[in-house]
Design a protein around this motif. Structure first.
Motif, mmCIF file in Angstrom:
data_model
loop_
_atom_site.group_PDB
_atom_site.id
_atom_site.type_symbol
_atom_site.label_atom_id
_atom_site.label_comp_id
_atom_site.label_asym_id
_atom_site.label_seq_id
_atom_site.Cartn_x
_atom_site.Cartn_y
_atom_site.Cartn_z
ATOM 1 N N HIS A 1 -12.413 -8.493 14.165
ATOM 2 C CA HIS A 1 -11.133 -8.031 13.627
ATOM 3 C C HIS A 1 -10.993 -8.538 12.202
ATOM 4 C CE1 HIS A 1 -9.168 -6.529 17.315
ATOM 5 N NE2 HIS A 1 -9.986 -7.388 17.900
ATOM 6 N N ARG A 2 -10.536 -7.657 11.326
ATOM 7 C CA ARG A 2 -10.233 -8.069 9.952
ATOM 8 C C ARG A 2 -8.727 -8.005 9.779
ATOM 9 N NH1 ARG A 2 -15.025 -7.217 6.258
ATOM 10 N NH2 ARG A 2 -16.580 -6.382 7.644
ATOM 11 N N HIS A 3 -8.106 -9.138 9.623
ATOM 12 C CA HIS A 3 -6.669 -9.199 9.441
ATOM 13 C C HIS A 3 -6.375 -9.561 7.996
ATOM 14 C CE1 HIS A 3 -5.509 -8.774 13.631
ATOM 15 N NE2 HIS A 3 -6.585 -9.487 13.911
ATOM 16 N N MET A 4 -5.499 -8.769 7.384
ATOM 17 C CA MET A 4 -5.104 -9.028 6.005
ATOM 18 C C MET A 4 -3.861 -9.914 6.039
ATOM 19 S SD MET A 4 -7.194 -7.092 4.110
ATOM 20 C CE MET A 4 -6.350 -6.812 2.587
ATOM 21 N N MET A 5 -3.868 -10.963 5.261
ATOM 22 C CA MET A 5 -2.697 -11.814 5.164
ATOM 23 C C MET A 5 -1.810 -11.328 4.039
ATOM 24 S SD MET A 5 -3.897 -15.691 5.881
ATOM 25 C CE MET A 5 -2.311 -16.212 5.347
ATOM 26 N N MET A 6 -0.526 -11.439 4.212
ATOM 27 C CA MET A 6 0.427 -11.083 3.172
ATOM 28 C C MET A 6 0.579 -12.277 2.247
ATOM 29 S SD MET A 6 4.267 -9.788 3.667
ATOM 30 C CE MET A 6 5.315 -9.450 2.300
ATOM 31 N N HIS A 7 0.227 -12.087 1.001
ATOM 32 C CA HIS A 7 0.305 -13.178 0.031
ATOM 33 C C HIS A 7 1.734 -13.355 -0.451
ATOM 34 C CE1 HIS A 7 -4.005 -13.894 -0.610
ATOM 35 N NE2 HIS A 7 -4.122 -12.629 -0.251
ATOM 36 N N MET A 8 2.106 -14.589 -0.697
ATOM 37 C CA MET A 8 3.430 -14.906 -1.218
ATOM 38 C C MET A 8 3.344 -15.477 -2.627
ATOM 39 S SD MET A 8 5.161 -13.745 1.216
ATOM 40 C CE MET A 8 6.822 -14.209 0.824
ATOM 41 N N THR A 9 2.153 -15.491 -3.207
ATOM 42 C CA THR A 9 1.938 -15.901 -4.591
ATOM 43 C C THR A 9 0.934 -14.926 -5.210
ATOM 44 O OG1 THR A 9 0.127 -17.367 -3.950
ATOM 45 C CG2 THR A 9 2.318 -18.355 -4.105
ATOM 46 N N PHE A 10 0.906 -14.857 -6.539
ATOM 47 C CA PHE A 10 -0.036 -13.961 -7.196
ATOM 48 C C PHE A 10 -1.472 -14.370 -6.889
ATOM 49 C CE2 PHE A 10 3.500 -12.602 -9.921
ATOM 50 C CZ PHE A 10 3.267 -11.238 -9.904
ATOM 51 N N PHE A 11 -2.316 -13.376 -6.717
ATOM 52 C CA PHE A 11 -3.734 -13.616 -6.468
ATOM 53 C C PHE A 11 -4.526 -12.509 -7.143
ATOM 54 C CE2 PHE A 11 -2.552 -10.603 -3.296
ATOM 55 C CZ PHE A 11 -3.679 -9.842 -3.057
ATOM 56 N N TRP A 12 -5.804 -12.735 -7.328
ATOM 57 C CA TRP A 12 -6.696 -11.760 -7.952
ATOM 58 C C TRP A 12 -7.707 -11.296 -6.927
ATOM 59 C CZ3 TRP A 12 -5.231 -10.115 -12.591
ATOM 60 C CH2 TRP A 12 -4.383 -10.939 -13.317
ATOM 61 N N GLY A 13 -8.035 -10.046 -6.948
ATOM 62 C CA GLY A 13 -9.067 -9.535 -6.062
ATOM 63 C C GLY A 13 -8.760 -8.143 -5.564
ATOM 64 N N LYS A 14 -9.787 -7.491 -5.053
ATOM 65 C CA LYS A 14 -9.646 -6.116 -4.586
ATOM 66 C C LYS A 14 -9.219 -6.028 -3.131
ATOM 67 C CE LYS A 14 -14.548 -5.572 -3.466
ATOM 68 N NZ LYS A 14 -14.846 -6.983 -3.475
ATOM 69 N N ASN A 15 -9.243 -7.119 -2.417
ATOM 70 C CA ASN A 15 -8.874 -7.126 -1.000
ATOM 71 C C ASN A 15 -7.381 -7.339 -0.871
ATOM 72 O OD1 ASN A 15 -11.554 -6.781 -0.319
ATOM 73 N ND2 ASN A 15 -11.919 -8.977 -0.231
ATOM 74 N N THR A 16 -6.644 -6.238 -0.866
ATOM 75 C CA THR A 16 -5.190 -6.291 -0.812
ATOM 76 C C THR A 16 -4.676 -5.052 -0.110
ATOM 77 O OG1 THR A 16 -3.197 -6.571 -2.141
ATOM 78 C CG2 THR A 16 -4.908 -5.147 -3.058
ATOM 79 N N LEU B 1 -4.950 1.300 -8.376
ATOM 80 C CA LEU B 1 -4.464 0.844 -9.682
ATOM 81 C C LEU B 1 -4.069 2.024 -10.562
ATOM 82 C CD1 LEU B 1 -6.919 -2.091 -10.519
ATOM 83 C CD2 LEU B 1 -4.608 -2.223 -9.558
ATOM 84 N N PHE B 2 -4.874 3.092 -10.547
ATOM 85 C CA PHE B 2 -4.531 4.288 -11.319
ATOM 86 C C PHE B 2 -3.234 4.924 -10.821
ATOM 87 C CE2 PHE B 2 -9.025 4.559 -12.804
ATOM 88 C CZ PHE B 2 -8.742 4.635 -14.166
ATOM 89 N N VAL B 3 -3.035 4.949 -9.520
ATOM 90 C CA VAL B 3 -1.813 5.529 -8.952
ATOM 91 C C VAL B 3 -0.592 4.734 -9.404
ATOM 92 C CG1 VAL B 3 -0.555 5.907 -6.776
ATOM 93 C CG2 VAL B 3 -2.939 6.628 -6.987
ATOM 94 N N VAL B 4 -0.654 3.413 -9.347
ATOM 95 C CA VAL B 4 0.468 2.577 -9.778
ATOM 96 C C VAL B 4 0.709 2.759 -11.281
ATOM 97 C CG1 VAL B 4 1.281 0.196 -10.048
ATOM 98 C CG2 VAL B 4 0.179 0.901 -7.919
ATOM 99 N N PHE B 5 -0.365 2.800 -12.065
ATOM 100 C CA PHE B 5 -0.254 3.008 -13.509
ATOM 101 C C PHE B 5 0.425 4.341 -13.804
ATOM 102 C CE2 PHE B 5 -1.958 4.551 -17.560
ATOM 103 C CZ PHE B 5 -1.690 3.472 -18.392
ATOM 104 N N PHE B 6 -0.025 5.416 -13.153
ATOM 105 C CA PHE B 6 0.539 6.741 -13.378
ATOM 106 C C PHE B 6 2.013 6.793 -12.980
ATOM 107 C CE2 PHE B 6 1.488 11.034 -11.749
ATOM 108 C CZ PHE B 6 1.369 11.744 -12.939
ATOM 109 N N MET B 7 2.371 6.156 -11.862
ATOM 110 C CA MET B 7 3.776 6.146 -11.445
ATOM 111 C C MET B 7 4.651 5.425 -12.464
ATOM 112 S SD MET B 7 3.911 5.835 -7.287
ATOM 113 C CE MET B 7 3.097 4.260 -7.213
ATOM 114 N N PHE C 1 1.787 -8.730 -4.742
ATOM 115 C CA PHE C 1 1.420 -9.966 -5.426
ATOM 116 C C PHE C 1 -0.015 -9.966 -5.933
ATOM 117 C CE2 PHE C 1 5.136 -11.420 -3.090
ATOM 118 C CZ PHE C 1 5.820 -12.095 -4.080
ATOM 119 N N ASN C 2 -0.592 -8.773 -6.086
ATOM 120 C CA ASN C 2 -1.933 -8.664 -6.645
ATOM 121 C C ASN C 2 -1.809 -8.648 -8.169
ATOM 122 O OD1 ASN C 2 -4.234 -6.765 -7.717
ATOM 123 N ND2 ASN C 2 -4.964 -7.642 -5.792
ATOM 124 N N GLY C 3 -2.555 -9.497 -8.848
ATOM 125 C CA GLY C 3 -2.479 -9.593 -10.306
ATOM 126 C C GLY C 3 -2.845 -8.299 -11.007
ATOM 127 N N GLY C 4 -3.843 -7.572 -10.494
ATOM 128 C CA GLY C 4 -4.235 -6.303 -11.093
ATOM 129 C C GLY C 4 -3.130 -5.269 -10.996
#
Length: 164
Positions: free
Chosen positions: A33-48, A68-74, A121-124
């Protein structure tokens, strides 16, 4: 609410005993199982996760770049809507009001979606949202690309407030 170190409403990995039990009662077999944790501080990386479950996914650089392109365009679109000037001054008040209300709802909705993306909370994601708003303002709101000054004409929508 804190309940024994676990927070309600957040994706947490199951306890080791539950993850290792295969349900047969005696065998200890590890489930993958791959469980994603919800970050409560800024972090860097593609796993979000941005906006939707499992989007852009785990270890998927292409989908992360697309997100990232979708967020930028919005963010650019929010600025475009904030500085639009499409309603004619002699337009019918009712139809002009309906168009203005529709544009306002679309702008606020997009602004909230961008805000929710930043709440990953993803820096990118944070950086592309800021750069999207900056580029949108540069092109649609600043004096750089204005051909003439519209001194008597106001924008179709009121300026954005800091509520979103």
């Amino acid at each position: 609410m804190n309940n024994g170190g676990h927070m309600h409403g957040m994706a947490m990995a199951p306890p080791p005993s539950a993850a290792m039990n295969n349900g047969t009662g005696g065998g200890m077999m590890m489930k993958n199982h791959r469980h994603m944790m919800m970050h409560m501080t800024f972090f860097w990386g593609k796993n979000t996760e941005i906006l939707f479950s499992n989007w852009p996914g785990y270890d998927n650089l292409g989908m992360y770049i697309l997100a990232l392109f979708v967020v930028f365009f919005m963010a650019v679109l929010v600025e475009f809507l904030s500085h639009s000037n499409y309603i004619k001054e002699n337009a019918d008040h009712v139809s002009a009001g309906l168009i203005q209300t529709t544009l306002y709802g679309l702008r606020i909705g997009l602004a909230y979606v961008v805000m929710l993306a930043v709440m990953s909370f993803n820096g990118g994601v944070f950086l592309v949202a800021i750069f999207g708003h900056m580029l949108g303002f540069l092109v649609f709101g600043s004096r750089v690309f204005k051909k003439s000054s519209n001194e008597g004409k106001t924008m179709d929508l009121p300026p954005m407030s800091c509520s979103c």
